[in-house]
Write a protein that holds these residues in place. Structure first.
Motif, PDB file in Angstrom:
ATOM      1  N   GLY A  39      55.821 -11.283  16.896  1.00  0.00           N
ATOM      2  CA  GLY A  39      56.824 -11.248  18.401  1.00  0.00           C
ATOM      3  C   GLY A  39      58.011 -10.163  18.351  1.00  0.00           C
ATOM      4  N   CYS A  40      57.717  -8.956  17.557  1.00  0.00           N
ATOM      5  CA  CYS A  40      58.449  -7.916  17.623  1.00  0.00           C
ATOM      6  C   CYS A  40      58.116  -6.780  18.505  1.00  0.00           C
ATOM      7  N   ASP A  41      58.426  -6.531  19.852  1.00  0.00           N
ATOM      8  CA  ASP A  41      57.810  -5.491  20.362  1.00  0.00           C
ATOM      9  C   ASP A  41      58.111  -4.044  19.785  1.00  0.00           C
ATOM     10  N   ALA A  42      59.161  -3.620  19.035  1.00  0.00           N
ATOM     11  CA  ALA A  42      59.522  -2.444  18.283  1.00  0.00           C
ATOM     12  C   ALA A  42      58.573  -2.282  17.213  1.00  0.00           C
ATOM     13  N   TYR A  43      58.390  -3.198  16.444  1.00  0.00           N
ATOM     14  CA  TYR A  43      57.406  -3.208  15.263  1.00  0.00           C
ATOM     15  C   TYR A  43      55.934  -3.018  15.706  1.00  0.00           C
ATOM     16  N   THR A  44      55.308  -3.654  16.924  1.00  0.00           N
ATOM     17  CA  THR A  44      54.034  -3.553  17.468  1.00  0.00           C
ATOM     18  C   THR A  44      53.874  -2.338  18.077  1.00  0.00           C
ATOM     19  N   ALA A  86      65.281   0.307  17.293  1.00  0.00           N
ATOM     20  CA  ALA A  86      64.038  -0.180  16.842  1.00  0.00           C
ATOM     21  C   ALA A  86      64.276  -0.659  15.397  1.00  0.00           C
ATOM     22  N   ALA A  87      64.962  -0.101  14.453  1.00  0.00           N
ATOM     23  CA  ALA A  87      64.878  -0.431  13.301  1.00  0.00           C
ATOM     24  C   ALA A  87      65.760  -1.736  13.079  1.00  0.00           C
ATOM     25  N   VAL A  88      66.896  -1.799  14.017  1.00  0.00           N
ATOM     26  CA  VAL A  88      67.456  -3.313  13.777  1.00  0.00           C
ATOM     27  C   VAL A  88      66.879  -4.275  14.378  1.00  0.00           C
ATOM     28  N   GLU A  89      66.305  -3.938  15.315  1.00  0.00           N
ATOM     29  CA  GLU A  89      65.321  -4.952  16.039  1.00  0.00           C
ATOM     30  C   GLU A  89      64.067  -5.440  14.840  1.00  0.00           C
ATOM     31  N   ILE A  90      63.330  -4.393  14.029  1.00  0.00           N
ATOM     32  CA  ILE A  90      62.633  -4.864  13.341  1.00  0.00           C
ATOM     33  C   ILE A  90      63.182  -5.555  12.123  1.00  0.00           C
ATOM     34  N   GLU A  93      65.786   9.822   8.624  1.00  0.00           N
ATOM     35  CA  GLU A  93      64.399   9.923   8.662  1.00  0.00           C
ATOM     36  C   GLU A  93      63.927   9.390   9.628  1.00  0.00           C
ATOM     37  N   ILE A  94      63.682  10.091  10.860  1.00  0.00           N
ATOM     38  CA  ILE A  94      63.145   9.911  11.967  1.00  0.00           C
ATOM     39  C   ILE A  94      62.038  10.563  12.442  1.00  0.00           C
ATOM     40  N   PHE A  95      61.300  11.138  11.632  1.00  0.00           N
ATOM     41  CA  PHE A  95      60.214  12.098  12.209  1.00  0.00           C
ATOM     42  C   PHE A  95      58.749  11.502  11.937  1.00  0.00           C
ATOM     43  N   ASP A  96      58.507  10.293  10.929  1.00  0.00           N
ATOM     44  CA  ASP A  96      57.260   9.775  10.675  1.00  0.00           C
ATOM     45  C   ASP A  96      56.937   8.917  11.611  1.00  0.00           C
ATOM     46  N   ASP A  97      55.505   8.624  11.689  1.00  0.00           N
ATOM     47  CA  ASP A  97      54.826   7.849  12.730  1.00  0.00           C
ATOM     48  C   ASP A  97      55.456   6.512  12.893  1.00  0.00           C
ATOM     49  N   ALA A  98      56.104   5.928  11.644  1.00  0.00           N
ATOM     50  CA  ALA A  98      56.691   4.616  11.811  1.00  0.00           C
ATOM     51  C   ALA A  98      58.096   4.531  11.149  1.00  0.00           C
ATOM     52  N   PRO A  99      58.768   5.217  11.713  1.00  0.00           N
ATOM     53  CA  PRO A  99      60.233   5.568  11.017  1.00  0.00           C
ATOM     54  C   PRO A  99      61.127   4.125  11.034  1.00  0.00           C
ATOM     55  N   ALA A 100      61.185   3.438  12.114  1.00  0.00           N
ATOM     56  CA  ALA A 100      61.977   2.331  12.297  1.00  0.00           C
ATOM     57  C   ALA A 100      61.445   1.299  11.387  1.00  0.00           C
ATOM     58  N   THR A 101      60.176   1.067  11.109  1.00  0.00           N
ATOM     59  CA  THR A 101      59.673   0.288  10.028  1.00  0.00           C
ATOM     60  C   THR A 101      60.380   0.586   8.891  1.00  0.00           C
ATOM     61  N   GLY A 102      60.090   1.975   8.371  1.00  0.00           N
ATOM     62  CA  GLY A 102      60.679   2.489   7.269  1.00  0.00           C
ATOM     63  C   GLY A 102      62.013   2.075   6.925  1.00  0.00           C
ATOM     64  N   TYR A 103      62.873   2.223   7.986  1.00  0.00           N
ATOM     65  CA  TYR A 103      64.516   2.056   7.727  1.00  0.00           C
ATOM     66  C   TYR A 103      64.498   0.425   7.553  1.00  0.00           C
ATOM     67  N   ALA A 104      63.728  -0.312   8.442  1.00  0.00           N
ATOM     68  CA  ALA A 104      63.928  -1.725   8.553  1.00  0.00           C
ATOM     69  C   ALA A 104      63.356  -2.556   6.923  1.00  0.00           C
TER      70      ALA A 104
END
Length: 804
Positions: free
Chosen positions: A545-550, A665-669, A767-778
């Protein structure tokens, strides 16, 4: 108003100083009188107060007053080598050691040396001694107020000692430490030298930490001999006993035990029990059992109130005096009482929990429970199996994170082999207790616990089959077969040769601390922590149910499936990605679940990939042209072929926008991870406990085109707010990242939980340049928060995840 400290002993010892401090003994009572704080104090006053604190502590441990005064007047007793207390390059050093190791004494000796330096040089830093638990607000403000009674700290600087940095809690302790570090790094704090003491567990840079050395064996033996004991025990006993006796407090107690011709215990908590038993022998008109109940009541009141309790709430004047005569308690003014040593308050708080359970108001309040955390650890360390289970059951339902921290604190992580005696526990009892503990942990941890054996292909109930050989635990975790225990009747020697579906899900054979009755809670916690560690590292919690993650997962899957090179952001045709994903899922019958190791661009299990395939089929994530876009701002500058830095492909404003989008997005995830998988841990997880809060960042974008390695810089902090938000602003220079953070508005609290992350800004590289940086932070934030509760083996691999 006098400040009175009662203890047992004989004689009178003058402390000296213009503050009229004196330790006077009459009968079984020793009283420390101290005048009310005044606007101005002298160095003699500070020296007298320091000496009195040392006498009080030694006497509370059982040292006669005259001997305690002799120890206090022997300046080398408790002094550490200069190399141990030497200030680090940061202007701050933390002396770390377990309770009874002599940290407070070493800090007092440093304080006395600071006083002597100020006597010899009127321009030397002003000596200040503070107790961390009693600091309100900013530590530098408290130290400055205290220093002004002797001079101008802005001119002379301050030699500050902060005792018990861990006492107000790990998060508050870290906040105080960060405040000290920030001040020491500033121009105004350049003349300050700060020494703090703490128990192990406080997060800090390794360069700040100084490990409190154990007493050398000959010094521990000499101390025991001086107090009427038999010092040869330091060399002749088991390694467990020898290790305990090399802490000064336990060497003192050990000498008293030997005077009664009793056996020396191996556990620190048992030494404390021996100290209490001897202190309660002569309680005058109050029977020993009644005195112990009163001390438990006092400990409960002191713990909930933050260190002091009203005299009127303890008992009659006669009962209060009898308890003062035990030397375990002291007066604070005319109306309050406290324990002479913090560890005694924690010991009796633990006994109160074992005797009466956890008060309902404590269970319902994270803040109160945080104050009880050391008492809870003492209860776990000293109680039997059933009493400890009675204490933990209600807490596990409400606050499993605090229980995990306390269990880890209470039970030793390693136990020496071949050193008994050990309890004679049948294999059936061992298995049953481990089963009960494991089931309780899994119920408390909620949905995440169902995944702990995910890598074995099993998510159902499990059975524990275990036995002890001495203190070595042989443990097998098996699939549960109905209600049987053990679930599969497979001889241990044959289990690894059985078909894979019948093999153990986990197995180990290692020494455990079976002399602590609650050891099964720790063994099962360690098992779960290792499994949760893997789940965090491999990012194995799906978030439907998390749009940022999806968004990140769909882009990562698409880039991987279409063979797209990393950091290419041209939109993908959603239909092409959908077909490639279907081919991966259904094109190879019998293939194992899609899985790759940490570090690969895209990882996923079959169930999640099937969900993503449905998401793509819905058409929701494609634009009007059927294209799938990268979820964040993409480069807007031409790449300079001579300069390889990825940040050079972003203008400052585009870099700011991407950073803000990723952090949002990281906070949301992170929030979705906690709400979905760890709902019961929310109040005790650092970031979840801090919300709602504003996440603010200052971002420095280096000049474009430099061939030197100069990455962007970011300063991130949580700001109290009634509404959650994320804001990133550009700053003109790297130096601006070190500017003082904006002050918190008056009346706003940083968080609702004492375990929330502090608001002290922290510097890092975004750390924002990867394909999934927000998931990494979360996941990094989640793993950090879980590790602070000892629910993972260690923190994330990245050395700086941006948040304090």
């Amino acid at each position: 108003m006098p400040d009175t400290v009662s203890a047992s002993g004989e004689g009178a010892v003058a402390v000296g100083g213009s503050a009229s401090m004196v330790v006077a003994g009459h009968g079984n009572t020793v009283v420390l009188y101290q005048s009310e704080p005044v606007e101005q104090v002298s160095l003699d006053d500070l020296a007298a107060a320091s000496r009195a604190r040392m006498v009080q502590r030694w006497h509370a441990a059982g040292v006669p007053v005259a001997v305690a005064a002799e120890f206090a007047d022997t300046s080398q007793v408790g002094v550490l080598p200069a190399a141990v207390t030497a200030v680090s390059e940061f202007g701050v050093v933390v002396l770390e050691g377990g309770f009874g190791a002599g940290k407070s004494l070493a800090a007092e000796r440093q304080h006395q040396q600071d006083i002597a330096a100020a006597r010899a040089d009127a321009q030397a830093p002003i000596p200040v001694h503070l107790t961390a638990q009693h600091i309100q607000g900013h530590v530098i403000d408290a130290a400055t107020r205290a220093a002004r009674r002797l001079g101008d700290p802005s001119v002379r600087g301050v030699a500050l000692v902060v005792d018990g940095l861990d006492e107000p809690g790990p998060i508050r302790g870290k906040e105080l430490l960060d405040q000290a570090l920030g001040w020491a790094a500033s121009a105004a704090g350049g003349r300050w030298r700060i020494l703090a003491t703490a128990r192990p567990g406080l997060e800090m840079d390794a360069k700040l930490r100084r490990i409190m050395p154990e007493l050398p064996e000959d010094e521990a033996a000499a101390l025991m001999d001086r107090l009427g004991g038999r010092g040869f025990a330091v060399r002749s006993r088991s390694s467990m006993v020898r290790s305990v006796l090399r802490r000064p407090l336990f060497a003192i107690i050990g000498a008293q035990i030997q005077q009664d011709d009793e056996q020396l215990p191996s556990r620190p908590v048992a030494f404390l029990g021996a100290l209490v038993t001897r202190a309660l022998r002569d309680v005058g008109s109050v029977k020993e059992e009644r005195a112990e109940r009163l001390l438990q009541q006092l400990a409960a009141a002191c713990t909930s109130a933050g260190g002091w309790a009203a005299t009127a709430d303890v008992g009659s004047p006669g009962e209060v005096q009898a308890l003062l005569d035990t030397r375990l308690m002291v007066r604070r003014g005319d109306r309050h009482l406290a324990f002479a040593l913090p560890v005694l308050e924690q010991y009796f708080a633990g006994q109160a929990l074992l005797a009466g359970g956890v008060l309902a108001e404590v269970v319902q309040s994270v803040e109160l429970l945080e104050r009880w955390r050391y008492g809870l650890a003492m209860a776990i360390a000293s109680g039997g199996w059933e009493p400890v289970r009675t204490v933990l059951d209600p807490l596990l339902r409400e606050h499993p994170g605090v229980v995990a921290w306390a269990v880890h604190e209470a039970i030793p992580q390693a136990a020496p082999e071949r050193e008994g005696p050990w309890p004679d526990l049948p294999a059936g009892v061992v298995s049953q207790r481990l089963q009960e503990a494991l089931d309780a942990w899994q119920r408390a941890l909620g949905p995440a616990a169902d995944h702990v054996f995910l890598y074995t292909g099993w998510t159902g109930p499990v059975t524990v089959d275990a036995g002890l050989e001495g203190n070595k635990l042989g443990l097998h975790i098996l699939r549960r077969d109905g209600d049987q225990t053990p679930g599969l009747a497979i001889p241990a020697a044959l289990r690894w040769s059985e078909p894979r579906a019948a093999r153990p899900l986990a197995a180990s054979f290692a020494a455990v601390a079976v002399d602590y009755a609650a050891w099964p809670w720790h063994s099962t916690l360690s098992l779960l922590a290792s499994r949760l560690q893997n789940l965090c590292v491999h990012r194995d919690f799906d978030l439907a149910g998390c749009d940022a993650y999806t968004k990140e997962r769909l882009w990562s899957a698409g880039a991987d499936l279409m063979g797209r090179a990393s950091r290419r952001y041209t939109p993908l045709r959603a239909e092409d990605v959908h077909q490639a994903l279907r081919q991966r899922l259904y094109g190879r019958p019998g293939s194992p679940p899609v899985r790759s190791t940490f570090g690969k661009r895209f990882t996923g299990r079959r169930a999640e990939l099937m969900r993503l395939e449905e998401e793509l089929g819905s058409g929701r994530w494609a634009d009007a042209h059927g294209l799938l876009h990268h979820p964040y701002a993409v480069p807007d500058q031409e790449r300079d072929p001579q300069v390889p830095w990825v940040w050079d492909t972003y203008s400052p404003e585009q870099l700011r926008l991407r950073t803000e989008q990723v952090l949002t997005a990281a906070v949301e995830i992170y929030t979705s991870l906690v709400d979905t998988w760890f709902p019961q841990l929310g109040p005790t997880l650092g970031l979840a406990g801090a919300t709602p809060a504003a996440l603010n960042a200052d971002l420095y974008a280096p000049p474009r085109g430099s061939d030197a390695y100069e990455p962007p810089g970011m300063r991130l902090w949580l700001h109290p707010s009634s509404i959650g938000s994320v804001t990133v602003r550009l700053v003109p220079s790297e130096n601006a990242l070190y500017a003082p953070a904006p002050a918190t508005a008056h009346g706003l609290r940083p968080s609702r939980s004492p375990r929330a992350r502090p608001s002290t800004p922290v510097l890092s590289t975004p750390e924002i340049f990867d394909d999934a940086p927000a998931t990494g932070y979360a996941y990094a934030w989640l793993q950090e928060d879980l590790h602070r509760l000892h629910l993972t083996d260690h923190g994330p691999r990245t050395t700086n995840t941006g948040l304090p």
